[in-house]
Design an enzyme around this catalytic site. Structure first.
Site, PDB file in Angstrom:
ATOM      1  N   TYR A  53      29.016  59.519 -22.747  1.00 45.50           N
ATOM      2  CA  TYR A  53      28.468  60.578 -23.589  1.00 45.50           C
ATOM      3  C   TYR A  53      27.131  61.056 -23.044  1.00 45.50           C
ATOM      4  O   TYR A  53      26.391  60.280 -22.434  1.00 45.50           O
ATOM      5  CB  TYR A  53      28.258  60.065 -25.018  1.00 45.50           C
ATOM      6  N   SER A 238      36.906  62.081 -35.055  1.00 49.43           N
ATOM      7  CA  SER A 238      37.294  63.446 -35.445  1.00 49.43           C
ATOM      8  C   SER A 238      37.976  63.483 -36.813  1.00 49.43           C
ATOM      9  O   SER A 238      39.028  64.100 -36.977  1.00 49.43           O
ATOM     10  CB  SER A 238      38.201  64.092 -34.380  1.00 49.43           C
ATOM     11  N   GLY A 241      38.968  66.821 -37.918  1.00 45.16           N
ATOM     12  CA  GLY A 241      39.829  67.584 -37.020  1.00 45.16           C
ATOM     13  C   GLY A 241      39.036  68.419 -36.034  1.00 45.16           C
ATOM     14  O   GLY A 241      39.327  69.599 -35.836  1.00 45.16           O
ATOM     15  N   LYS A 248      35.344  76.427 -40.610  1.00 46.75           N
ATOM     16  CA  LYS A 248      34.405  77.327 -39.940  1.00 46.75           C
ATOM     17  C   LYS A 248      35.043  78.166 -38.836  1.00 46.75           C
ATOM     18  O   LYS A 248      34.444  79.153 -38.388  1.00 46.75           O
ATOM     19  CB  LYS A 248      33.230  76.534 -39.379  1.00 46.75           C
TER      20      LYS A 248
END
Length: 349
Positions: A53, A238, A241, A248
């Site tokens: 990351y 997630s 999703g 949004k």
């Protein structure tokens, strides 16, 4: 904040986990530190990172920056002991770490030392393998998944597992890790890791971090059975999703700075079917007077095999909004309608 056991480790983790994969790209250090402060104040004690990351995008220049940002927070605040800290060893094919080498007894000490240095700590509480050497059906690879594609025989897979467990046990004895977890793993793979630990020793699998949400429910079948009977906790990533369940992205919207503005196809998640599915879930939220973000997070965290649900936020405002899910309990009626909606819109990506 409700606390849950992490497998059979004796470690207690908050039912929500702070995800950090945008720390260092979309989320700059000051904002990331503010998020860590706020999550801790809300009662969250569990934070998840990875050596690869940040993402969105992944690049050679930024690999490890997320761990560095977290380490800087520990150094600044002196509050390392207030967190259960998780990180991950990148799997085979990740060119920006060890030239894409497979996870092995040889790579584990080097990877752990690198993470410890960046995190400015002497121990990682939960050390996870980011994806299995033999390959995975996660990340939309399920549509063309071939379990033999990796070219490994069963004996080779088992031998590697046993070698890795030996290396992990040496790290436990050195005090550099406390527990071991998997990610992007299958029921068969998890079962073999559990069986190998019984045979040769080494840390028993405590958790599996796989994608899991109202629109990605692959863990509900074989994996759920293994987790329930073997005391292995799911750590959903997630749970919103990839942001779709917030609504949004409906109507063609692409907010500035959002994941879709950087990764147009959302890692293969973007399709007409996902927008139809999200419309259906947004209707459930409206009909029951629920915020869709709170509904999705509350659903994921209260599944019987979930130890802690990992959610990330690009901004502090998004984190503040998501924390409202802590107070939400879904009624049996809501849960029944969500199941019916899933049946109408299965596997939308």
């Amino acid at each position: 904040m409700k606390m849950n056991k992490l497998g059979r480790t004796g470690i207690d983790v908050s039912e929500f986990c702070l995800g950090t994969m945008t720390f260092g790209t979309q989320t700059k250090q000051d904002e990331a530190h503010a998020q860590i402060d706020r999550a801790l104040a809300a009662g969250i004690n569990f934070m998840d990172a990875a050596e690869m990351y940040p993402v969105n995008p992944i690049s050679a220049e930024t690999v490890g920056r997320t761990e560095e940002i977290i380490g800087n927070w520990f150094e600044k605040t002196g509050k390392r002991k207030e967190w259960v800290l998780a990180s991950k060893h990148s799997g085979a094919g990740f060119a920006h770490a060890r030239n894409g080498a497979m996870i092995s007894a040889q790579t584990i000490p080097e990877a752990i030392e690198g993470s410890l240095k960046r995190l400015k700590t002497d121990c990682i509480d939960l050390y996870q393998f980011h994806w299995p050497n033999r390959g995975s059906y996660m990340f939309r690879q399920n549509w063309s998944y071939d379990p033999l594609k990796g070219g490994m025989s069963r004996d080779e897979v088992i031998d590697q597992m046993e070698d890795c467990l030996g290396a992990l046990q040496r790290e436990v004895e050195r005090g550099t890790i406390r527990a071991f977890g998997l990610s992007n793993e299958s029921a068969w793979g998890a079962a073999q890791w559990l069986a190998a630990a019984e045979r040769v020793g080494g840390p028993r699998v405590a958790s599996i971090q796989n994608e899991y949400s109202l629109v990605c429910r692959m863990a509900d079948t074989d994996l759920a059975e293994l987790m329930m009977f073997e005391d292995v906790g799911l750590l959903p990533f997630s749970p919103l999703g990839a942001g779709f369940l917030s609504g949004k992205y409906q109507g063609g919207a692409v907010p500035d700075g959002s994941r879709m503005s950087i990764n147009g196809d959302m890692g293969g998640r973007k399709s007409e079917r996902i927008f139809d599915a999200v419309d259906a879930y947004l209707a459930v939220a409206r009909n029951f007077g629920l915020d869709p973000v709170h509904m999705a997070l509350a659903w994921s965290v209260r599944r019987p095999f979930v130890a802690s649900s990992i959610f990330g936020a690009t901004t502090l405002a998004q984190l503040e909004h998501a924390l409202g899910a802590v107070e939400v309990t879904l009624t049996p009626e809501v849960l029944a309608v969500l199941d019916a909606t899933h049946k109408q819109h299965p596997m939308p990506y």
